[in-house]
Design an enzyme around this catalytic site. Sequence first.
Site, PDB file in Angstrom:
ATOM      1  N   HIS A  72       0.839  -1.202   0.000  1.00 56.21           N
ATOM      2  CA  HIS A  72       0.000   0.000   0.000  1.00 56.21           C
ATOM      3  C   HIS A  72       0.874   1.252   0.000  1.00 56.21           C
ATOM      4  CE1 HIS A  72      -3.931  -1.883   1.766  1.00 56.21           C
ATOM      5  NE2 HIS A  72      -3.452  -2.552   0.738  1.00 56.21           N
ATOM      6  N   TYR A 201      -8.779   5.201   8.315  1.00 52.65           N
ATOM      7  CA  TYR A 201      -8.814   5.579   9.732  1.00 52.65           C
ATOM      8  C   TYR A 201      -9.906   6.637   9.877  1.00 52.65           C
ATOM      9  CZ  TYR A 201      -4.330   3.276  10.655  1.00 52.65           C
ATOM     10  OH  TYR A 201      -3.323   2.349  10.814  1.00 52.65           O
ATOM     11  N   PRO A 293      -2.603  -0.218  19.179  1.00 51.55           N
ATOM     12  CA  PRO A 293      -2.364  -0.637  17.791  1.00 51.55           C
ATOM     13  C   PRO A 293      -2.656   0.417  16.726  1.00 51.55           C
ATOM     14  CG  PRO A 293      -4.266  -1.786  18.737  1.00 51.55           C
ATOM     15  CD  PRO A 293      -3.689  -0.971  19.827  1.00 51.55           C
ATOM     16  N   LYS A 297       2.350  -0.604  15.055  1.00 54.50           N
ATOM     17  CA  LYS A 297       3.787  -0.665  15.296  1.00 54.50           C
ATOM     18  C   LYS A 297       4.304  -1.858  16.098  1.00 54.50           C
ATOM     19  CE  LYS A 297       5.081   3.000  13.193  1.00 54.50           C
ATOM     20  NZ  LYS A 297       5.185   2.600  11.802  1.00 54.50           N
ATOM     21  N   TYR A 385       4.680   6.405   9.909  1.00 49.08           N
ATOM     22  CA  TYR A 385       3.814   5.266   9.618  1.00 49.08           C
ATOM     23  C   TYR A 385       4.549   4.189   8.814  1.00 49.08           C
ATOM     24  CZ  TYR A 385      -0.538   2.766   8.856  1.00 49.08           C
ATOM     25  OH  TYR A 385      -1.512   1.802   8.866  1.00 49.08           O
TER      26      TYR A 385
HETATM   27  C1  LIG Z   1      -4.698  -9.355  21.490  1.00 48.73           C
HETATM   28  C2  LIG Z   1      -3.709  -8.564  20.671  1.00 48.73           C
HETATM   29  C3  LIG Z   1      -4.120  -7.968  19.489  1.00 48.73           C
HETATM   30  C4  LIG Z   1      -3.223  -7.211  18.736  1.00 48.73           C
HETATM   31  N1  LIG Z   1      -3.656  -6.618  17.619  1.00 48.73           N
HETATM   32  C5  LIG Z   1      -2.815  -5.843  16.909  1.00 48.73           C
HETATM   33  C6  LIG Z   1      -3.247  -5.195  15.748  1.00 48.73           C
HETATM   34  O1  LIG Z   1      -4.385  -5.332  15.368  1.00 48.73           O
HETATM   35  N2  LIG Z   1      -2.371  -4.405  15.079  1.00 48.73           N
HETATM   36  C7  LIG Z   1      -1.071  -4.245  15.519  1.00 48.73           C
HETATM   37  O2  LIG Z   1      -0.304  -3.518  14.883  1.00 48.73           O
HETATM   38  N3  LIG Z   1      -0.626  -4.872  16.603  1.00 48.73           N
HETATM   39  C8  LIG Z   1      -1.455  -5.658  17.301  1.00 48.73           C
HETATM   40  N4  LIG Z   1      -1.011  -6.282  18.412  1.00 48.73           N
HETATM   41  C9  LIG Z   1       0.400  -6.140  18.765  1.00 48.73           C
HETATM   42  C10 LIG Z   1       1.299  -7.168  18.076  1.00 48.73           C
HETATM   43  O3  LIG Z   1       0.563  -8.314  17.765  1.00 48.73           O
HETATM   44  C11 LIG Z   1       2.454  -7.481  19.035  1.00 48.73           C
HETATM   45  O4  LIG Z   1       3.205  -6.284  19.187  1.00 48.73           O
HETATM   46  C12 LIG Z   1       3.362  -8.605  18.561  1.00 48.73           C
HETATM   47  O5  LIG Z   1       2.674  -9.828  18.660  1.00 48.73           O
HETATM   48  C13 LIG Z   1       4.645  -8.651  19.403  1.00 48.73           C
HETATM   49  O6  LIG Z   1       5.357  -9.831  19.140  1.00 48.73           O
HETATM   50  P1  LIG Z   1       6.155 -10.565  20.307  1.00 48.73           P
HETATM   51  O7  LIG Z   1       6.813 -11.725  19.662  1.00 48.73           O
HETATM   52  O8  LIG Z   1       6.976  -9.586  21.036  1.00 48.73           O
HETATM   53  O9  LIG Z   1       5.062 -11.042  21.358  1.00 48.73           O
HETATM   54  P2  LIG Z   1       3.869 -12.111  21.202  1.00 48.73           P
HETATM   55  O10 LIG Z   1       3.357 -12.118  19.819  1.00 48.73           O
HETATM   56  O11 LIG Z   1       2.945 -11.831  22.320  1.00 48.73           O
HETATM   57  O12 LIG Z   1       4.586 -13.515  21.443  1.00 48.73           O
HETATM   58  C14 LIG Z   1       4.963 -13.952  22.715  1.00 48.73           C
HETATM   59  C15 LIG Z   1       4.968 -15.464  22.718  1.00 48.73           C
HETATM   60  O13 LIG Z   1       5.427 -15.926  23.993  1.00 48.73           O
HETATM   61  C16 LIG Z   1       4.576 -16.961  24.437  1.00 48.73           C
HETATM   62  N5  LIG Z   1       4.656 -17.009  25.891  1.00 48.73           N
HETATM   63  C17 LIG Z   1       4.077 -16.170  26.782  1.00 48.73           C
HETATM   64  N6  LIG Z   1       4.394 -16.519  28.022  1.00 48.73           N
HETATM   65  C18 LIG Z   1       5.196 -17.596  27.942  1.00 48.73           C
HETATM   66  C19 LIG Z   1       5.849 -18.403  28.889  1.00 48.73           C
HETATM   67  N7  LIG Z   1       5.714 -18.175  30.188  1.00 48.73           N
HETATM   68  N8  LIG Z   1       6.584 -19.439  28.464  1.00 48.73           N
HETATM   69  C20 LIG Z   1       6.727 -19.689  27.133  1.00 48.73           C
HETATM   70  N9  LIG Z   1       6.129 -18.953  26.170  1.00 48.73           N
HETATM   71  C21 LIG Z   1       5.373 -17.911  26.577  1.00 48.73           C
HETATM   72  C22 LIG Z   1       3.220 -16.607  23.885  1.00 48.73           C
HETATM   73  O14 LIG Z   1       2.355 -17.723  23.800  1.00 48.73           O
HETATM   74  C23 LIG Z   1       3.586 -16.047  22.523  1.00 48.73           C
HETATM   75  O15 LIG Z   1       3.617 -17.043  21.537  1.00 48.73           O
HETATM   76  C24 LIG Z   1      -1.889  -7.054  19.174  1.00 48.73           C
HETATM   77  C25 LIG Z   1      -1.464  -7.672  20.356  1.00 48.73           C
HETATM   78  C26 LIG Z   1      -2.365  -8.405  21.104  1.00 48.73           C
HETATM   79  C27 LIG Z   1      -1.885  -9.042  22.411  1.00 48.73           C
END
Ligand SMILES: Cc1cc2nc3c(=O)[nH]c(=O)nc-3n(C[C@H](O)[C@H](O)[C@H](O)COP(=O)(O)OP(=O)(O)OC[C@H]3O[C@@H](n4cnc5c(N)ncnc54)[C@H](O)[C@@H]3O)c2cc1C
Length: 391
Positions: A72, A201, A293, A297, A385
């Site tokens: 996009h 938006y 969100p 980011k 963005y």
């Molecule tokens: C419900 C939700 C909706 C979202 N929607 C959007 C959106 O629409 N747009 C957007 O831009 N961003 C969104 N985000 C933000 C984006 O998805 C996150 O910033 C991104 O997932 C970060 O990646 P991460 O790997 O740091 O964490 P996560 O994706 O949270 O991954 C962490 C992993 O660690 C695992 N874990 C947790 N605790 C333990 C443990 N004790 N032992 C072993 N494993 C564990 C979890 O199961 C998970 O697989 C959303 C986040 C959430 C929570």
Amino acid sequence: MRTQVAIVGAGPAGLLLSHLLHLRGISSVVLEARGRDYVQKRVRAGVLEQGTVDTLVAAGAGERLLGEGMVHHGIELRFGGQGHRIAFERLVPGRAITVYGQQEVVKDLIAARLAAGGQILFGVSDVAPEGFDTPHPEVSFTRDTKRHTLHCDYIAGCDGFHGVCRDAIPAGVLKYFDREYPFGWIGVLAAVAPSTQELIYASNERGFALHSMRSPELSRFYLQVAADEDIAAWSDERIWAELRARLETVPGWQLSTGPVLEKGVTAMRSFVAEPMQFGRLFLAGDAAHIVPPTGAKGLNLAAFDVTILTEALAAWYSGGDRTLLDRYSAACLRRVWRVQQFSWWMTTLLHTFEHSDPYDRRLQQSYLDYVCGSDAASTSLAENYVGLGPP
Ligand SMILES: Cc1cc2nc3c(=O)[nH]c(=O)nc-3n(C[C@H](O)[C@H](O)[C@H](O)COP(=O)(O)OP(=O)(O)OC[C@H]3O[C@@H](n4cnc5c(N)ncnc54)[C@H](O)[C@@H]3O)c2cc1C
């Protein structure tokens, strides 16, 4: 069990880190609390910055992304009965975003890890990072009812906001910064072709709405609701009626509807833990920081952290140089705070605040007009963005 880097969490941060380390000849084991099927189906983010796309492609996990991701070159801000396009191709030439679901990124990274012989242990429990203030850290965990210990040189806490790694750091070391917003979002995934080519938006007196998409057949929508909203009170009919009321504000524009596949309420919160490291434990992604969100980011910032951590670990393993490891937190936090400010700003600009008085609303409208009417202001939005360049 022994590895060089023990990674807790198979979200985007943990999986990408594991793969980037592998490409630099560094071994890792990923420990994940959930099953593979669950993490591959978790619908969350979907907007990738150019830098995130480049990192995934360079890591060899971008083939499907390049084929199926939707590039996009702009977004629309909709308010006051008009749509206003923020044209990336004119404001930030050569930079764009790619719409590609987070669960697809996770699928691609898992496939890349497994094809390269990587170790991801799904379904582990009671994960406990220990000894990271000594030269011999370890992570103990339960798998198939047996207790195991993974010995390592470093631990990467990529376990998201509710993980265990951040809390394993002794009390008093970390400083927390946070902001809770007085609203949440209902997120909806629907089996209907998007009614728009680019994300919309919408700022509306009834509350904010976002029309996004995941593929030519799948649309993603968000509605601003109360922070403690009960999803049971939102039938599919009510969701579509509210989306129509907030989005069909431009003459002739109509929202297509279809079966709702998934819906849920997400809290809106900003959070940063500083520093992002203690001894041989490094936090990355949502484990260290979250953003509302609105600015799309969270996933991009997670990818940014792990590219910095990979460089730092590679410098240490190749020549014993700790300089980049020592600077990890400072290097990440500069970008983290830029993204915090941008996400807070987008949220404040576009949402309706229950207790805001008419003066506040007028200020918001004036700023929306300015962002859309001034190249200087819209360039600032566009460059944040699509994502700022390397540090
Ligand atoms: C419900 C939700 C909706 C979202 N929607 C959007 C959106 O629409 N747009 C957007 O831009 N961003 C969104 N985000 C933000 C984006 O998805 C996150 O910033 C991104 O997932 C970060 O990646 P991460 O790997 O740091 O964490 P996560 O994706 O949270 O991954 C962490 C992993 O660690 C695992 N874990 C947790 N605790 C333990 C443990 N004790 N032992 C072993 N494993 C564990 C979890 O199961 C998970 O697989 C959303 C986040 C959430 C929570």
